[in-house]
Design a protein around this motif. Structure first.
Motif, mmCIF file in Angstrom:
data_model
loop_
_atom_site.group_PDB
_atom_site.id
_atom_site.type_symbol
_atom_site.label_atom_id
_atom_site.label_comp_id
_atom_site.label_asym_id
_atom_site.label_seq_id
_atom_site.Cartn_x
_atom_site.Cartn_y
_atom_site.Cartn_z
ATOM 1 N N ASP A 1 30.449 17.432 2.705
ATOM 2 C CA ASP A 1 29.159 16.779 2.867
ATOM 3 C C ASP A 1 28.883 16.593 4.364
ATOM 4 O O ASP A 1 29.269 15.592 4.960
ATOM 5 C CB ASP A 1 29.135 15.428 2.155
ATOM 6 N N LEU A 2 28.228 17.556 4.947
ATOM 7 C CA LEU A 2 27.932 17.521 6.376
ATOM 8 C C LEU A 2 26.520 17.020 6.674
ATOM 9 O O LEU A 2 26.118 16.982 7.831
ATOM 10 C CB LEU A 2 28.091 18.920 6.975
ATOM 11 N N HIS A 3 25.804 16.654 5.629
ATOM 12 C CA HIS A 3 24.398 16.283 5.812
ATOM 13 C C HIS A 3 24.229 15.174 6.859
ATOM 14 O O HIS A 3 23.365 15.276 7.740
ATOM 15 C CB HIS A 3 23.782 15.866 4.480
ATOM 16 N N ALA A 4 25.018 14.130 6.789
ATOM 17 C CA ALA A 4 24.890 13.012 7.739
ATOM 18 C C ALA A 4 25.180 13.465 9.165
ATOM 19 O O ALA A 4 24.494 13.066 10.111
ATOM 20 C CB ALA A 4 25.838 11.873 7.345
ATOM 21 N N TYR A 5 26.162 14.340 9.317
ATOM 22 C CA TYR A 5 26.503 14.833 10.651
ATOM 23 C C TYR A 5 25.406 15.732 11.214
ATOM 24 O O TYR A 5 25.067 15.637 12.389
ATOM 25 C CB TYR A 5 27.840 15.587 10.615
ATOM 26 N N TRP A 6 24.854 16.586 10.343
ATOM 27 C CA TRP A 6 23.754 17.443 10.799
ATOM 28 C C TRP A 6 22.514 16.617 11.113
ATOM 29 O O TRP A 6 21.788 16.920 12.062
ATOM 30 C CB TRP A 6 23.416 18.530 9.770
ATOM 31 N N SER A 7 22.274 15.597 10.327
ATOM 32 C CA SER A 7 21.111 14.724 10.590
ATOM 33 C C SER A 7 21.231 14.072 11.961
ATOM 34 O O SER A 7 20.260 14.016 12.719
ATOM 35 C CB SER A 7 20.994 13.640 9.515
ATOM 36 N N ARG B 1 26.530 25.855 12.048
ATOM 37 C CA ARG B 1 25.894 25.582 10.750
ATOM 38 C C ARG B 1 26.523 26.435 9.646
ATOM 39 O O ARG B 1 26.667 26.000 8.506
ATOM 40 C CB ARG B 1 24.387 25.833 10.833
ATOM 41 N N GLU C 1 20.642 16.800 14.617
ATOM 42 C CA GLU C 1 19.226 17.171 14.716
ATOM 43 C C GLU C 1 18.398 16.056 15.346
ATOM 44 O O GLU C 1 17.486 16.323 16.126
ATOM 45 C CB GLU C 1 18.699 17.558 13.328
#
Length: 191
Positions: A153-159, A90, A162
């Protein structure tokens, strides 16, 4: 006929009746003993077979409990590993080769324990264990993908990571609940 002759004839008849009665009684006693012996052997065989089946059932239950415990230990080791390495990923520290290898080893260990559990069942527990293992593989792939992406933009990958982690945890909770029911139920069939 004289009294002596009548007594002799009566004695001979009584003697013959006693001999015949003894022979008949002996034959029936022999048949009774044979039948009783057969029944005793059948009862002993039934008892031995019942005891063998009960011992086999206990052995399978013991093996099942051991395989459940080994599966739990492998899952906990994987989950602990994920908890240790996720913050570094992260923070964009990535995954070093050692962490990747350790993660893969934990997944392989979980797969091994799942296969071992498949030997002892029951089938519902096997299906749940395979679901946990499948979700664990998805979590590993998602984490490796997050660690290798260089995008800002890592949001989609982290989503995705998770979500798969949550699915893994839920699959494990389902397995844990069912395994507990199986272990607590003394009438659980071995098949």
């Amino acid at each position: 006929m004289s009294e002596v002759t009548g007594t002799l004839i009566a004695s001979a008849i009584a003697f013959a009746a006693a001999v015949i009665g003894a022979v008949i009684a002996g034959r029936y006693a022999k048949r009774g003993a044979e039948a009783g012996g057969r029944k005793a052997v059948e009862a002993a065989l039934a008892q031995v077979q019942g005891q063998a089946a009960a011992e086999h059932w206990q052995w399978v239950r013991s093996q099942r409990h051991q395989s459940f415990a080994a599966f739990f230990a492998a899952y906990v080791a994987l989950d602990d590993m994920l908890a240790r390495i996720t913050p570094g990923v992260r923070n964009r520290d990535g995954l070093d080769e050692t962490a990747r290898r350790d993660l893969q080893e934990r997944i392989l260990e979980l797969q091994s324990k799942t296969s071992q559990l498949a030997l002892w069942g029951p089938s519902e527990a096997i299906e749940l264990a395979y679901a946990v293992t499948g979700k664990s593989l998805e979590v590993m792939r998602a984490l490796l993908q997050v660690s290798s992406v260089r995008s800002t933009d890592l949001h989609a990958y982290w989503s995705r990571f998770e979500q798969t982690r949550e699915e893994m945890v839920l699959a494990h909770a389902g397995f844990l609940e069912r395994a507990g029911e199986i272990i607590r139920d003394p009438r659980q069939p071995i098949s």
